[in-house]
Design a protein around this motif. Structure first.
Motif, PDB file in Angstrom:
ATOM      1  N   GLY A   1     -49.426 -20.757  45.243  1.00  0.00           N
ATOM      2  CA  GLY A   1     -49.608 -20.188  46.576  1.00  0.00           C
ATOM      3  C   GLY A   1     -49.382 -21.191  47.690  1.00  0.00           C
ATOM      4  O   GLY A   1     -49.420 -22.411  47.483  1.00  0.00           O
ATOM      5  N   VAL A   2     -49.144 -20.686  48.878  1.00  0.00           N
ATOM      6  CA  VAL A   2     -48.876 -21.535  50.039  1.00  0.00           C
ATOM      7  C   VAL A   2     -50.183 -22.031  50.656  1.00  0.00           C
ATOM      8  O   VAL A   2     -51.264 -21.506  50.380  1.00  0.00           O
ATOM      9  CB  VAL A   2     -48.059 -20.776  51.112  1.00  0.00           C
ATOM     10  N   ASP A   3     -50.061 -23.045  51.504  1.00  0.00           N
ATOM     11  CA  ASP A   3     -51.229 -23.583  52.206  1.00  0.00           C
ATOM     12  C   ASP A   3     -51.661 -22.690  53.371  1.00  0.00           C
ATOM     13  O   ASP A   3     -52.847 -22.571  53.671  1.00  0.00           O
ATOM     14  CB  ASP A   3     -50.915 -24.982  52.745  1.00  0.00           C
ATOM     15  N   ARG A   4     -50.684 -22.106  54.032  1.00  0.00           N
ATOM     16  CA  ARG A   4     -50.967 -21.245  55.183  1.00  0.00           C
ATOM     17  C   ARG A   4     -50.035 -20.034  55.144  1.00  0.00           C
ATOM     18  O   ARG A   4     -48.910 -20.109  54.627  1.00  0.00           O
ATOM     19  CB  ARG A   4     -50.743 -21.986  56.507  1.00  0.00           C
ATOM     20  N   SER A   5     -50.504 -18.945  55.743  1.00  0.00           N
ATOM     21  CA  SER A   5     -49.694 -17.740  55.811  1.00  0.00           C
ATOM     22  C   SER A   5     -49.901 -17.090  57.173  1.00  0.00           C
ATOM     23  O   SER A   5     -51.035 -16.982  57.648  1.00  0.00           O
ATOM     24  CB  SER A   5     -50.113 -16.772  54.691  1.00  0.00           C
ATOM     25  N   VAL A   6     -48.813 -16.682  57.801  1.00  0.00           N
ATOM     26  CA  VAL A   6     -48.896 -16.038  59.111  1.00  0.00           C
ATOM     27  C   VAL A   6     -48.185 -14.688  59.034  1.00  0.00           C
ATOM     28  O   VAL A   6     -46.993 -14.622  58.714  1.00  0.00           O
ATOM     29  CB  VAL A   6     -48.246 -16.906  60.209  1.00  0.00           C
ATOM     30  N   GLU A   7     -48.921 -13.625  59.312  1.00  0.00           N
ATOM     31  CA  GLU A   7     -48.378 -12.263  59.207  1.00  0.00           C
ATOM     32  C   GLU A   7     -47.963 -11.793  60.599  1.00  0.00           C
ATOM     33  O   GLU A   7     -48.780 -11.758  61.516  1.00  0.00           O
ATOM     34  CB  GLU A   7     -49.445 -11.336  58.599  1.00  0.00           C
ATOM     35  N   CYS A   8     -46.704 -11.397  60.752  1.00  0.00           N
ATOM     36  CA  CYS A   8     -46.152 -11.101  62.083  1.00  0.00           C
ATOM     37  C   CYS A   8     -45.535  -9.710  62.189  1.00  0.00           C
ATOM     38  O   CYS A   8     -44.662  -9.485  63.021  1.00  0.00           O
ATOM     39  CB  CYS A   8     -45.103 -12.151  62.454  1.00  0.00           C
ATOM     40  N   THR A   9     -45.975  -8.780  61.341  1.00  0.00           N
ATOM     41  CA  THR A   9     -45.396  -7.437  61.383  1.00  0.00           C
ATOM     42  C   THR A   9     -46.394  -6.366  61.807  1.00  0.00           C
ATOM     43  O   THR A   9     -46.019  -5.342  62.364  1.00  0.00           O
ATOM     44  CB  THR A   9     -44.833  -7.030  60.011  1.00  0.00           C
ATOM     45  N   GLY A  10     -47.673  -6.588  61.519  1.00  0.00           N
ATOM     46  CA  GLY A  10     -48.672  -5.558  61.794  1.00  0.00           C
ATOM     47  C   GLY A  10     -48.749  -4.514  60.707  1.00  0.00           C
ATOM     48  O   GLY A  10     -49.532  -3.564  60.791  1.00  0.00           O
ATOM     49  N   ASN A  11     -47.949  -4.684  59.649  1.00  0.00           N
ATOM     50  CA  ASN A  11     -47.951  -3.749  58.527  1.00  0.00           C
ATOM     51  C   ASN A  11     -49.090  -4.104  57.570  1.00  0.00           C
ATOM     52  O   ASN A  11     -49.240  -5.259  57.164  1.00  0.00           O
ATOM     53  CB  ASN A  11     -46.604  -3.822  57.808  1.00  0.00           C
ATOM     54  N   VAL A  12     -49.897  -3.105  57.199  1.00  0.00           N
ATOM     55  CA  VAL A  12     -51.078  -3.365  56.375  1.00  0.00           C
ATOM     56  C   VAL A  12     -50.698  -3.960  55.026  1.00  0.00           C
ATOM     57  O   VAL A  12     -51.345  -4.900  54.534  1.00  0.00           O
ATOM     58  CB  VAL A  12     -51.905  -2.073  56.183  1.00  0.00           C
ATOM     59  N   ASN A  13     -49.649  -3.451  54.409  1.00  0.00           N
ATOM     60  CA  ASN A  13     -49.228  -3.994  53.108  1.00  0.00           C
ATOM     61  C   ASN A  13     -48.784  -5.441  53.229  1.00  0.00           C
ATOM     62  O   ASN A  13     -49.055  -6.276  52.349  1.00  0.00           O
ATOM     63  CB  ASN A  13     -48.097  -3.139  52.518  1.00  0.00           C
ATOM     64  N   ALA A  14     -48.112  -5.753  54.337  1.00  0.00           N
ATOM     65  CA  ALA A  14     -47.697  -7.135  54.571  1.00  0.00           C
ATOM     66  C   ALA A  14     -48.919  -8.029  54.782  1.00  0.00           C
ATOM     67  O   ALA A  14     -48.950  -9.179  54.341  1.00  0.00           O
ATOM     68  CB  ALA A  14     -46.758  -7.222  55.777  1.00  0.00           C
ATOM     69  N   MET A  15     -49.941  -7.495  55.446  1.00  0.00           N
ATOM     70  CA  MET A  15     -51.171  -8.259  55.647  1.00  0.00           C
ATOM     71  C   MET A  15     -51.820  -8.612  54.309  1.00  0.00           C
ATOM     72  O   MET A  15     -52.283  -9.737  54.098  1.00  0.00           O
ATOM     73  CB  MET A  15     -52.155  -7.463  56.499  1.00  0.00           C
ATOM     74  N   ILE A  16     -51.846  -7.637  53.403  1.00  0.00           N
ATOM     75  CA  ILE A  16     -52.427  -7.873  52.078  1.00  0.00           C
ATOM     76  C   ILE A  16     -51.631  -8.944  51.340  1.00  0.00           C
ATOM     77  O   ILE A  16     -52.193  -9.879  50.755  1.00  0.00           O
ATOM     78  CB  ILE A  16     -52.458  -6.563  51.272  1.00  0.00           C
ATOM     79  N   SER A  17     -50.297  -8.813  51.378  1.00  0.00           N
ATOM     80  CA  SER A  17     -49.448  -9.800  50.706  1.00  0.00           C
ATOM     81  C   SER A  17     -49.640 -11.189  51.305  1.00  0.00           C
ATOM     82  O   SER A  17     -49.703 -12.190  50.587  1.00  0.00           O
ATOM     83  CB  SER A  17     -47.969  -9.385  50.818  1.00  0.00           C
ATOM     84  N   ALA A  18     -49.751 -11.244  52.641  1.00  0.00           N
ATOM     85  CA  ALA A  18     -49.917 -12.526  53.325  1.00  0.00           C
ATOM     86  C   ALA A  18     -51.235 -13.180  52.921  1.00  0.00           C
ATOM     87  O   ALA A  18     -51.309 -14.398  52.731  1.00  0.00           O
ATOM     88  CB  ALA A  18     -49.864 -12.326  54.836  1.00  0.00           C
ATOM     89  N   PHE A  19     -52.260 -12.384  52.776  1.00  0.00           N
ATOM     90  CA  PHE A  19     -53.564 -12.924  52.378  1.00  0.00           C
ATOM     91  C   PHE A  19     -53.534 -13.416  50.931  1.00  0.00           C
ATOM     92  O   PHE A  19     -54.046 -14.499  50.612  1.00  0.00           O
ATOM     93  CB  PHE A  19     -54.634 -11.848  52.544  1.00  0.00           C
TER      94      PHE A  19
END
Length: 296
Positions: A265-283
């Motif tokens: 996994g990465v050290d940091r993740s920034v979600e820039c779409t506002g899409n809930v599924n993308a938020m889950i993946s980013a987390f």
């Protein structure tokens, strides 16, 4: 002093009369600024998806007629009573999350959620008197997030104005009002990736590219861009993205792909779409080794 100071200005504005209906270029009357307000001549404005979202009025209380717009660059035309740090002719950017400079949030180094001027999408009037400064034939037209830049002139609270260097090209820096500062600020001020770290950026639109630039400035060694549009990768390289992942190219969740690429996994993740599924993946693509690591 501007020759139009204290007078109603008639100008063109793109007015949204109904949700989802095309904007109409109308002649509007723009009243003079009141106490702690500034009237701006808008020279350049850009379009943010937030404008579209509230124009569609799918997830919030409709408020029409309304003048949208919040990413812009302009010049101060006149100032209201009590305004001391701006004067006619100043080059400025309107800011939808303003600062009164006096509340606990404004005095804190960790917050910009001003008690007075924090973003309020339901408010369509000015704070001083609960009235609009826009009208058509005497009937009010509502403001949007305190900025309403789809108009040749607009009135904003002085705390929602950022003075800039007049040498800066307004047609370029107008996007600093929202998209660029959002992505760049989120990465540098909140995610704070350490030098040499790995960062995943979900969504490579304007906000995502700005987030990537923030990671590059911070010294991240790997910046992984995630987007469904492969045409964005070449542009993203200019902003520091080193690798590109298209979720459609894989038969497993993208967070698993990123975890395999980065040894857990990465050290940091920034979600820039506002899409809930993308938020889950980013987390879920952030490794869980240290409690100091964060996902945004």
């Amino acid at each position: 002093m501007s020759s139009t100071a204290g007078q109603v200005i008639r100008c063109k504005a793109a007015v949204a009369w109904e949700a989802g209906k095309p904007l109409v270029i109308e002649e509007v009357e723009v009243a003079p600024p009141q106490t702690m307000e500034v009237r701006l001549k808008i020279l350049f404005t850009s379009l943010c998806h937030t404008d579209v979202y509230f124009w569609e009025a799918k997830g919030q209380t409709p408020l029409f007629p309304r003048i949208f717009g919040h990413e812009a660059g302009g010049i101060v035309e006149s100032v209201g009573e009590g305004v001391t740090d701006l004067q006619p002719g100043d080059h400025v950017l309107p800011v939808f999350t303003g600062e009164c400079k006096e509340c606990r949030h404004c005095k804190s180094e960790e917050s910009n959620m001003c008690d007075l001027l924090r973003i309020n999408t339901d408010r369509g009037v000015m704070l001083s008197d609960n009235k609009s400064r826009f009208s058509i034939n005497g009937k009010p037209v509502y403001h949007f997030v305190g900025t309403s830049t789809f108009s040749e002139y607009t009135v904003v609270h002085v705390g929602c104005v950022a003075k800039i260097n007049p040498a800066a090209p307004l047609d370029k820096v107008c996007v600093l009002s929202c998209g660029i500062s959002t992505g760049l600020g989120a990465t540098l001020n909140v995610a704070k990736p350490p030098k040499g770290s790995s960062v995943a950026i979900f969504g490579l639109g304007a906000v995502g590219l700005a987030a990537a630039e923030g990671a590059r400035i911070a010294g991240a060694a790997r910046i992984i861009g995630i987007d469904l549009n492969p045409k964005r990768f070449n542009e993203a390289k200019k902003f520091g993205v080193t690798e590109f992942v298209n979720p459609k190219d894989h038969d497993k969740p993208v967070q698993e792909v990123i975890a395999e690429m980065t040894d857990g996994g990465v050290d940091r993740s920034v979600e820039c779409t506002g899409n809930v599924n993308a938020m889950i993946s980013a987390f879920e693509c952030v490794h869980d080794v240290s409690s100091s690591d964060s996902s945004l």
